[in-house]
Design an enzyme around this catalytic site. Structure first.
Site: not given
Length: 251
Positions: A148, A232
């Site tokens: 990621e 986020e």
């Protein structure tokens, strides 16, 4: 996010690619997404409200709004208010670029992207970040990957990515603090801007080249799985992230 329990937003269930409707920019292409995983796609892009971590909150909610989409990019905003579970991510409302599966990182000539964004209230704990997954299996589930890459364009409050700092590096003409760590079996590279980068224009391939040359990233065996940007939230609000422009060109 240093704690193992703080899974990244895109590790939540993701929706498959959907066929795009007409590319004309009109009200038929606008959408309101308030369900936990409400999803919409059009003009080569997709959107997900993705409140995957809402269970950690004592209260709160989030809705994401598609303001426009055409072949040149998208506009959208998301409004949220979360309390409780201070060290847990609640969601990853995002826009993603659709692309053909099976693209190997080394075969990609370009991953050019640009975004302009702003937050209405910065007395929050949250980030604004690109989130990109790769995997050796080109048909890997889009809910995770082998690797990621996160590019944090903004960080508000005392929040951190997974892993530990490897110091400051220069990629794509900017300085970033690099964090490296594991999210289960997935290795995570997070590049953190020292101050908010509200307008960003770069070739994300530069980050993969850096990871290959300096961090042992196996570019020869990895395929692109997910290419997204969003926010986020941990706690705070009410507040609104407005993305006035986002585009990506992957080939």
């Amino acid at each position: 996010m240093k704690l193992a329990a703080l899974f990244l937003a895109s590790v939540a269930a993701a929706s498959p690619l959907a066929s795009a409707p007409s590319s004309s920019l009109d009200r038929r292409q606008q959408a309101t997404l308030c369900g936990q995983y409400s999803y919409w796609a059009g003009s080569g892009y997709e959107f997900n409200n993705n409140n995957w971590g809402k269970g950690a909150a004592s209260s709160g909610s989030q809705c994401t709004y598609v303001d426009g989409a055409d072949g040149n990019g998208v506009r959208w905003h998301t409004t949220w208010n979360w309390a409780g579970g201070q060290d847990n991510v609640k969601s990853y409302a995002n826009s993603g670029k659709q692309f053909a599966r099976g693209l190997k990182i080394t075969a990609l000539n370009n991953m050019q992207t640009s975004v302009s964004w702003s937050y209405s209230n910065t007395n929050i704990r949250a980030n604004v970040a690109y989130d990109v997954f790769t995997a050796a299996d080109p048909n890997h589930a889009t809910s995770s990957g082998d690797y990621e890459l996160m590019i944090w364009l903004g960080r508000y409050g005392n929040v951190y990515p997974i892993g530990s700092s490897r110091g400051w590096v220069n990629v794509a003409g900017r300085s970033w603090e690099l964090f490296v760590g594991m999210n289960g079996s997935m290795k995570v590279f997070s590049f953190i801007a020292g101050s908010p980068v509200n307008s960003f224009n770069a070739n994300v391939k530069d980050f993969f080249n850096y990871m290959r040359d300096n961090q042992g990233y196996p570019a020869n065996s990895q395929h692109l799985i997910v290419f997204q940007m969003g926010t986020e939230p941990f706690t705070g609000g009410p507040t609104t992230l407005t993305v006035s422009q986002f585009s990506a060109n992957i080939y």
